[in-house]
Scaffold this motif. Structure first.
Motif, PDB file in Angstrom:
ATOM      1  N   GLU A 195       0.823  -1.198   0.000  1.00  0.00           N
ATOM      2  CA  GLU A 195       0.000   0.000   0.000  1.00  0.00           C
ATOM      3  C   GLU A 195       0.870   1.266   0.000  1.00  0.00           C
ATOM      4  OE1 GLU A 195      -3.426  -0.707   2.457  1.00  0.00           O
ATOM      5  OE2 GLU A 195      -3.816   1.430   2.569  1.00  0.00           O
ATOM      6  N   PRO A 233       0.054   6.027 -14.168  1.00  0.00           N
ATOM      7  CA  PRO A 233      -1.230   5.480 -14.639  1.00  0.00           C
ATOM      8  C   PRO A 233      -1.461   4.027 -14.207  1.00  0.00           C
ATOM      9  CG  PRO A 233      -0.002   6.479 -16.449  1.00  0.00           C
ATOM     10  CD  PRO A 233       0.920   6.445 -15.273  1.00  0.00           C
ATOM     11  N   LYS A 289      -2.884   3.930 -10.830  1.00  0.00           N
ATOM     12  CA  LYS A 289      -4.298   4.305 -10.813  1.00  0.00           C
ATOM     13  C   LYS A 289      -5.178   3.110 -11.163  1.00  0.00           C
ATOM     14  CE  LYS A 289      -3.398   9.166 -11.770  1.00  0.00           C
ATOM     15  NZ  LYS A 289      -3.447  10.255 -12.739  1.00  0.00           N
ATOM     16  N   GLU A 290      -4.732   2.360 -12.160  1.00  0.00           N
ATOM     17  CA  GLU A 290      -5.486   1.155 -12.529  1.00  0.00           C
ATOM     18  C   GLU A 290      -5.528   0.172 -11.377  1.00  0.00           C
ATOM     19  OE1 GLU A 290      -5.036  -0.864 -16.242  1.00  0.00           O
ATOM     20  OE2 GLU A 290      -4.379   0.968 -17.253  1.00  0.00           O
ATOM     21  N   TYR A 325      -7.924   1.180  -8.666  1.00  0.00           N
ATOM     22  CA  TYR A 325      -9.304   0.862  -9.045  1.00  0.00           C
ATOM     23  C   TYR A 325      -9.572  -0.634  -8.874  1.00  0.00           C
ATOM     24  CZ  TYR A 325     -13.682   0.593 -11.553  1.00  0.00           C
ATOM     25  OH  TYR A 325     -14.996   0.347 -11.871  1.00  0.00           O
ATOM     26  N   ASP A 326      -8.689  -1.440  -9.422  1.00  0.00           N
ATOM     27  CA  ASP A 326      -8.928  -2.883  -9.388  1.00  0.00           C
ATOM     28  C   ASP A 326      -8.960  -3.433  -7.966  1.00  0.00           C
ATOM     29  OD1 ASP A 326      -9.160  -2.912 -12.100  1.00  0.00           O
ATOM     30  OD2 ASP A 326      -7.060  -3.414 -12.465  1.00  0.00           O
ATOM     31  N   ARG A 327      -8.154  -2.829  -7.098  1.00  0.00           N
ATOM     32  CA  ARG A 327      -8.116  -3.310  -5.730  1.00  0.00           C
ATOM     33  C   ARG A 327      -9.351  -2.924  -4.936  1.00  0.00           C
ATOM     34  NH1 ARG A 327      -2.319  -2.621  -2.610  1.00  0.00           N
ATOM     35  NH2 ARG A 327      -1.262  -4.081  -3.996  1.00  0.00           N
ATOM     36  N   TYR A 328      -9.807  -1.692  -5.102  1.00  0.00           N
ATOM     37  CA  TYR A 328     -10.805  -1.170  -4.167  1.00  0.00           C
ATOM     38  C   TYR A 328     -12.220  -1.002  -4.724  1.00  0.00           C
ATOM     39  CZ  TYR A 328      -6.759  -0.294  -1.239  1.00  0.00           C
ATOM     40  OH  TYR A 328      -5.624  -0.446  -0.492  1.00  0.00           O
ATOM     41  N   ALA A 329     -12.375  -0.991  -6.041  1.00  0.00           N
ATOM     42  CA  ALA A 329     -13.695  -0.679  -6.606  1.00  0.00           C
ATOM     43  C   ALA A 329     -14.779  -1.636  -6.120  1.00  0.00           C
ATOM     44  CB  ALA A 329     -13.628  -0.671  -8.130  1.00  0.00           C
ATOM     45  N   PHE A 357      -7.526  10.395  -7.452  1.00  0.00           N
ATOM     46  CA  PHE A 357      -6.340  10.642  -8.277  1.00  0.00           C
ATOM     47  C   PHE A 357      -5.862  12.085  -8.097  1.00  0.00           C
ATOM     48  CE2 PHE A 357      -8.333   7.426 -11.412  1.00  0.00           C
ATOM     49  CZ  PHE A 357      -7.914   6.380 -10.623  1.00  0.00           C
ATOM     50  N   HIS A 369      -6.587   9.194   8.146  1.00  0.00           N
ATOM     51  CA  HIS A 369      -6.772   7.777   7.841  1.00  0.00           C
ATOM     52  C   HIS A 369      -5.424   7.097   7.717  1.00  0.00           C
ATOM     53  CE1 HIS A 369     -11.101   7.811   7.300  1.00  0.00           C
ATOM     54  NE2 HIS A 369     -10.950   9.007   6.758  1.00  0.00           N
ATOM     55  N   ARG A 370      -5.388   5.833   8.105  1.00  0.00           N
ATOM     56  CA  ARG A 370      -4.136   5.088   8.054  1.00  0.00           C
ATOM     57  C   ARG A 370      -4.072   4.204   6.816  1.00  0.00           C
ATOM     58  NH1 ARG A 370       0.028   6.036  11.364  1.00  0.00           N
ATOM     59  NH2 ARG A 370       0.373   3.809  11.738  1.00  0.00           N
ATOM     60  N   ILE A 371      -5.202   3.874   6.250  1.00  0.00           N
ATOM     61  CA  ILE A 371      -5.203   3.002   5.063  1.00  0.00           C
ATOM     62  C   ILE A 371      -6.074   3.615   3.957  1.00  0.00           C
ATOM     63  CG2 ILE A 371      -4.823   0.942   6.488  1.00  0.00           C
ATOM     64  CD1 ILE A 371      -7.705   0.140   5.969  1.00  0.00           C
ATOM     65  N   PHE A 388      -8.263   2.248   1.928  1.00  0.00           N
ATOM     66  CA  PHE A 388      -9.654   1.843   1.773  1.00  0.00           C
ATOM     67  C   PHE A 388     -10.621   2.773   2.508  1.00  0.00           C
ATOM     68  CE2 PHE A 388     -13.422  -0.439   3.264  1.00  0.00           C
ATOM     69  CZ  PHE A 388     -14.042  -0.607   2.041  1.00  0.00           C
ATOM     70  N   THR A 389     -10.315   3.053   3.789  1.00  0.00           N
ATOM     71  CA  THR A 389     -11.252   3.876   4.559  1.00  0.00           C
ATOM     72  C   THR A 389     -11.212   5.342   4.115  1.00  0.00           C
ATOM     73  OG1 THR A 389      -9.558   3.862   6.264  1.00  0.00           O
ATOM     74  CG2 THR A 389     -11.455   2.439   6.601  1.00  0.00           C
ATOM     75  N   GLU A 395      -9.619   0.373  10.996  1.00  0.00           N
ATOM     76  CA  GLU A 395      -9.726   0.519   9.545  1.00  0.00           C
ATOM     77  C   GLU A 395      -9.490  -0.814   8.836  1.00  0.00           C
ATOM     78  OE1 GLU A 395      -9.006   5.048   8.437  1.00  0.00           O
ATOM     79  OE2 GLU A 395      -7.113   4.026   8.817  1.00  0.00           O
ATOM     80  N   GLU A 423     -12.026  -2.843   6.506  1.00  0.00           N
ATOM     81  CA  GLU A 423     -11.560  -3.222   5.173  1.00  0.00           C
ATOM     82  C   GLU A 423     -11.791  -4.707   4.919  1.00  0.00           C
ATOM     83  OE1 GLU A 423      -7.282  -3.284   4.433  1.00  0.00           O
ATOM     84  OE2 GLU A 423      -7.606  -2.304   2.499  1.00  0.00           O
ATOM     85  N   PHE A 437     -14.124  -6.364   2.110  1.00  0.00           N
ATOM     86  CA  PHE A 437     -13.537  -7.207   1.064  1.00  0.00           C
ATOM     87  C   PHE A 437     -14.125  -8.610   1.047  1.00  0.00           C
ATOM     88  CE2 PHE A 437     -10.242  -5.253  -1.472  1.00  0.00           C
ATOM     89  CZ  PHE A 437     -10.145  -4.011  -0.872  1.00  0.00           C
ATOM     90  N   LEU A 471     -10.668   5.042 -16.071  1.00  0.00           N
ATOM     91  CA  LEU A 471      -9.299   4.942 -16.571  1.00  0.00           C
ATOM     92  C   LEU A 471      -9.099   5.687 -17.887  1.00  0.00           C
ATOM     93  CD1 LEU A 471      -8.635   1.301 -15.469  1.00  0.00           C
ATOM     94  CD2 LEU A 471      -7.941   3.398 -14.335  1.00  0.00           C
ATOM     95  N   ILE A 482      -7.941   9.013 -17.173  1.00  0.00           N
ATOM     96  CA  ILE A 482      -6.517   9.063 -16.840  1.00  0.00           C
ATOM     97  C   ILE A 482      -5.713   9.267 -18.109  1.00  0.00           C
ATOM     98  CG2 ILE A 482      -4.572   7.753 -15.960  1.00  0.00           C
ATOM     99  CD1 ILE A 482      -6.563   6.153 -14.343  1.00  0.00           C
ATOM    100  N   ASP A 496      -3.141  12.258 -18.981  1.00  0.00           N
ATOM    101  CA  ASP A 496      -1.740  12.041 -19.321  1.00  0.00           C
ATOM    102  C   ASP A 496      -1.375  12.709 -20.632  1.00  0.00           C
ATOM    103  OD1 ASP A 496      -1.486  10.693 -17.037  1.00  0.00           O
ATOM    104  OD2 ASP A 496      -1.608   8.694 -17.912  1.00  0.00           O
TER     105      ASP A 496
END
Lengths: 166, 157
Positions: A6, A18, A21-22, A25-29, A58, A69-71, A73-74, B46, B50, B54, B69, B72, B76
């Motif tokens: 992280e 970029p 950024k992807e 999105y993929d991790r958190y969406a 972004f 916040h520490r992470i 996600f929150t 947190e 999380e 998840f 995206l 983005i 760029d």
């Protein structure tokens, strides 16, 4: 890239990578979308919230460290709720026992476990985003009492999270 | 001990969910500066939230990923992109100072102005001719009258 920490992800986001950024999105969406759907049960609007949150993130990743916040996600979740409440407000009157289609959602599960008075205050506070003052006026109760009820609900929420996800 | 009580009050959860009031948030930040171990507690809360979230993800439709995206990519490319709309605006007009850009309503305004000017021109000519005719009429009437008067004064003529 997919396995980076992280910390590293945040650094890459700050320099505007970029690929980072992807990855964000993929991790958190998915996790965010589930919670947003509980707040905005209309799919199209929930989609808008997701777009807004990521574009905001972004632009504002620089403020993460001072956000308290520490992470990530929150940090994202808090903004998502903010956008979601703005998005949901127009058609949901304050009476609000309506909708919330994701009945098995996390916050929904918790909400259903609460005693009636806490349910009411938690719903208006979390799902509707109303302030203590507004809730007190709406329910014709003193603010102090609303505050106490919400605090009780928060204590229960702490226990709820600790029980399953410690 | 007091710190434990503070933590157990659920204040961190309240902050993380975004329900805490401004004063409560300030108090929490103040407490975190005094007791750095609170930071760890915040992180625990947190992380719990999380993991809970998840456990049951729901992916948004693929087009949402594209929208997020795609923007983005535009950023760029340093093209102008407005976060609230979906299109890129590129001004392709020559930037030489000889051209101006005006609102499309000016077109309607000029068409109406042109038509109105023709109408007024027509009316001006029309009334001018009418005025000339009535003037001539009056002059000939006067002439007839004069002749008639002379005839009555001088019946012999």
């Amino acid at each position: 890239m997919a396995n980076i920490s992280e910390q590293r992800l945040i650094e890459q986001l700050i320099i505007g990578d970029p690929a980072a950024k992807e990855l964000l999105y993929d991790r958190y969406a998915g996790a965010l979308y589930n919670i947003v759907l509980q707040l905005v049960p209309v799919k199209e609007r929930a989609n808008e919230v997701i777009v807004k949150v990521f574009l905001w993130s972004f632009q504002n990743i620089g403020t993460f460290r001072t956000s308290g916040h520490r992470i990530l996600f929150t940090w994202l979740l808090r903004k998502a709720r903010e956008f979601a409440i703005k998005e949901a407000l127009p058609e949901t009157a304050l009476t609000g026992t309506e909708l919330m289609k994701q009945e098995d959602g996390l916050l929904q599960q918790f909400y259903l476990m609460l005693p009636a008075d806490q349910q009411q205050v938690f719903r208006l506070s979390y799902f509707k985003g109303l302030s203590i003052t507004t809730i007190a006026r709406l329910l014709a109760l003193p603010e102090g009492q609303i505050n106490d009820i919400l605090k009780e609900a928060m204590k229960s929420f702490r226990q709820f999270l600790k029980k399953t996800w410690n | 001990m007091e710190l434990k009580f503070y933590i157990e009050s659920g204040i961190i959860e309240s902050f993380v969910l975004g329900l805490a009031s401004e004063e409560e948030v300030e108090e929490l930040q103040h407490m975190r500066r005094l007791y750095p171990e609170l930071d760890t507690e915040v992180e625990y809360v947190e992380r719990r939230l999380e993991s809970a979230a998840f456990d049951e993800p729901a992916m948004p439709p693929a087009e949402i990923r594209d929208r997020v995206l795609q923007k983005i990519r535009w950023e760029d490319g340093h093209a102008y992109s407005d976060p609230s709309s979906n299109y890129t605006f590129i001004n392709i007009q020559p930037k030489d100072g000889d051209h101006i850009t005006v609102h499309r309503w000016w077109k309607i305004f000029f068409i109406i102005f042109f038509i109105m000017s023709k109408v007024f021109l027509f009316l001006a000519i029309f009334y001018y001719l009418k005025y000339r005719m009535s003037q001539e009429q009056q002059r000939s009437d006067n002439l007839h009258q004069m002749i008639r008067q002379e005839q009555t004064q001088n019946p012999l003529l």
